[in-house]
Design a protein around this motif. Structure first.
Motif, PDB file in Angstrom:
ATOM      1  N   ALA A  49      28.465  60.143  15.155  1.00 28.31           N
ATOM      2  CA  ALA A  49      27.340  59.972  15.904  1.00 28.31           C
ATOM      3  C   ALA A  49      27.822  59.690  17.260  1.00 28.31           C
ATOM      4  CB  ALA A  49      26.253  59.364  15.353  1.00 28.31           C
ATOM      5  N   HIS A  51      27.648  56.284  20.384  1.00 31.91           N
ATOM      6  CA  HIS A  51      27.102  55.033  20.617  1.00 31.91           C
ATOM      7  C   HIS A  51      26.774  55.105  22.254  1.00 31.91           C
ATOM      8  CE1 HIS A  51      28.574  52.948  17.048  1.00 31.91           C
ATOM      9  NE2 HIS A  51      27.531  53.627  16.532  1.00 31.91           N
ATOM     10  N   CYS A  60      28.234  57.076  27.144  1.00 26.89           N
ATOM     11  CA  CYS A  60      28.225  56.866  25.738  1.00 26.89           C
ATOM     12  C   CYS A  60      29.438  57.433  25.222  1.00 26.89           C
ATOM     13  CB  CYS A  60      27.086  57.764  25.069  1.00 26.89           C
ATOM     14  SG  CYS A  60      26.896  59.319  25.230  1.00 26.89           S
ATOM     15  N   HIS A  65      32.621  56.387  12.197  1.00 28.95           N
ATOM     16  CA  HIS A  65      32.187  55.106  11.385  1.00 28.95           C
ATOM     17  C   HIS A  65      33.133  55.329  10.182  1.00 28.95           C
ATOM     18  CE1 HIS A  65      28.917  55.933  13.976  1.00 28.95           C
ATOM     19  NE2 HIS A  65      28.303  54.776  14.088  1.00 28.95           N
ATOM     20  N   GLU A  93      30.890  48.189  13.421  1.00 29.59           N
ATOM     21  CA  GLU A  93      29.106  48.125  13.581  1.00 29.59           C
ATOM     22  C   GLU A  93      28.863  47.608  11.995  1.00 29.59           C
ATOM     23  OE1 GLU A  93      25.199  50.957  13.480  1.00 29.59           O
ATOM     24  OE2 GLU A  93      27.155  51.846  14.238  1.00 29.59           O
ATOM     25  N   HIS A 113      20.021  47.753  16.643  1.00 29.37           N
ATOM     26  CA  HIS A 113      19.517  49.075  17.033  1.00 29.37           C
ATOM     27  C   HIS A 113      19.059  49.936  15.724  1.00 29.37           C
ATOM     28  CE1 HIS A 113      23.822  50.092  16.633  1.00 29.37           C
ATOM     29  NE2 HIS A 113      23.342  51.183  16.017  1.00 29.37           N
ATOM     30  N   HIS A 115      18.221  53.720  13.640  1.00 34.85           N
ATOM     31  CA  HIS A 115      18.975  54.843  13.377  1.00 34.85           C
ATOM     32  C   HIS A 115      18.108  56.188  13.359  1.00 34.85           C
ATOM     33  CE1 HIS A 115      22.081  51.834  12.212  1.00 34.85           C
ATOM     34  NE2 HIS A 115      22.755  52.793  12.837  1.00 34.85           N
ATOM     35  N   GLU A 118      18.836  59.352  15.370  1.00 35.59           N
ATOM     36  CA  GLU A 118      20.049  59.766  14.974  1.00 35.59           C
ATOM     37  C   GLU A 118      19.941  60.661  13.886  1.00 35.59           C
ATOM     38  OE1 GLU A 118      23.564  56.541  16.399  1.00 35.59           O
ATOM     39  OE2 GLU A 118      22.766  56.576  14.293  1.00 35.59           O
ATOM     40  N   LEU A 124      23.457  62.487  13.650  1.00 36.48           N
ATOM     41  CA  LEU A 124      24.346  61.712  12.831  1.00 36.48           C
ATOM     42  C   LEU A 124      24.591  62.571  11.483  1.00 36.48           C
ATOM     43  CD1 LEU A 124      25.376  58.883  11.924  1.00 36.48           C
ATOM     44  CD2 LEU A 124      23.333  58.422  10.524  1.00 36.48           C
ATOM     45  N   THR A 155      26.402  46.731  16.905  1.00 34.21           N
ATOM     46  CA  THR A 155      27.711  47.321  17.396  1.00 34.21           C
ATOM     47  C   THR A 155      28.186  46.912  18.485  1.00 34.21           C
ATOM     48  OG1 THR A 155      26.943  49.382  16.265  1.00 34.21           O
ATOM     49  CG2 THR A 155      28.965  49.617  17.666  1.00 34.21           C
ATOM     50  N   SER A 177      22.167  52.846  20.055  1.00 30.97           N
ATOM     51  CA  SER A 177      22.048  54.352  19.590  1.00 30.97           C
ATOM     52  C   SER A 177      20.796  55.001  20.326  1.00 30.97           C
ATOM     53  CB  SER A 177      21.586  54.375  18.050  1.00 30.97           C
ATOM     54  OG  SER A 177      20.255  53.618  17.742  1.00 30.97           O
ATOM     55  N   ASP A 227      15.996  47.722  19.166  1.00 34.44           N
ATOM     56  CA  ASP A 227      16.091  48.330  20.502  1.00 34.44           C
ATOM     57  C   ASP A 227      15.498  47.760  21.714  1.00 34.44           C
ATOM     58  OD1 ASP A 227      17.378  50.436  18.892  1.00 34.44           O
ATOM     59  OD2 ASP A 227      15.348  51.275  18.465  1.00 34.44           O
TER      60      ASP A 227
END
Length: 234
Positions: A49, A51, A60, A65, A93, A113, A115, A118, A124, A155, A177, A227
């Motif tokens: 994904a 970050h 970003c 991962h 992470e 955060h 997901h 994503e 993701l 993360t 994210s 977030d």
């Protein structure tokens, strides 16, 4: 420098130091044959994904991962800038279930955060092994995405490869994210299409098709403290 660094942009980036010597290669090969690498052998998933920097939402970086499941409620992932042999370890992470997340102190929860975007946007992915039939892998990936959607991640990146650093420099950077298409456009004006086009071509995937397959994933009840790292930088 682009707003979001991708692994293809990092492959030829400078890394401090010269090529490994024959002596180093021989010693590494020997050590690899006899030493015990139990912790890293527990890695069971590769997720890809992007970050975004908590202190600068215009920046970003692509994040590969490599994750271990410590318990049903806790995962830990090594973050690399690419899936290649010379990939740089750029961060870590930690992921926890909602059950664990709600037990954390309020100030701590602000560092974590979500997901859901994503997952549901198709950003993701779990890159498929070349030998795996696509239909079987898509089913397995979608099942994994159902598990990832509700969990929370914390993360930190140590190596800011997007700005060309040849070694990790400065303090660790808190990362988050993307939570919406509008968030993506702060880093890439073209949104998900611009951000994911090259990544999708490289891995042979289509984020829009993945988003379609994931429409049945249940909505997530997000904790209000998650977030909120962005509030300090906006």
């Amino acid at each position: 420098m682009s707003a979001c660094a991708k692994s293809s942009e990092n492959e030829n980036s400078s890394i401090a130091g010269g090529d490994r010597t024959t002596k180093s290669k021989v010693l590494e090969t020997g050590a690899g044959l006899v030493q015990d690498f139990t912790p890293v052998k527990q890695i069971c998933a590769h997720l890809n994904a992007f970050h975004v920097y908590a202190n600068d939402r215009t920046r970003c970086v692509e994040a590969n991962h490599y994750c271990t499941h410590l318990t049903e409620d806790v995962r830990q992932c090594l973050i690399y800038d690419s899936p290649d042999a010379k990939a740089r370890l750029i961060g870590v992470e930690y992921m926890v279930s909602p059950r664990v997340f709600k037990t954390l102190p309020a100030e701590e929860r602000k560092l974590w955060h979500t997901h859901e975007f994503e997952v549901k946007s198709g950003m993701l992915i779990m890159p498929a092994p070349a030998s795996m039939p696509n239909a079987a892998w898509e089913a397995a990936e979608t099942a994994e995405m159902e598990d990832v959607a509700p969990i929370y991640g914390k993360t930190y990146h140590f190596w800011q490869v997007d700005r060309g650093d040849v070694v990790p420099m400065g303090p660790p950077q808190l990362m988050g994210s993307f939570g919406s298409e509008d968030d993506v456009k702060k880093a890439r004006p073209g949104g998900l299409d611009e951000l994911l086009r090259e990544r999708d071509e490289r891995f042979g995937v289509d984020y829009k098709a993945k988003a379609k397959k994931r429409e049945g994933i249940a909505a997530v009840e997000k904790h209000p403290d998650a977030d909120t790292m962005w509030n300090k930088s906006e």
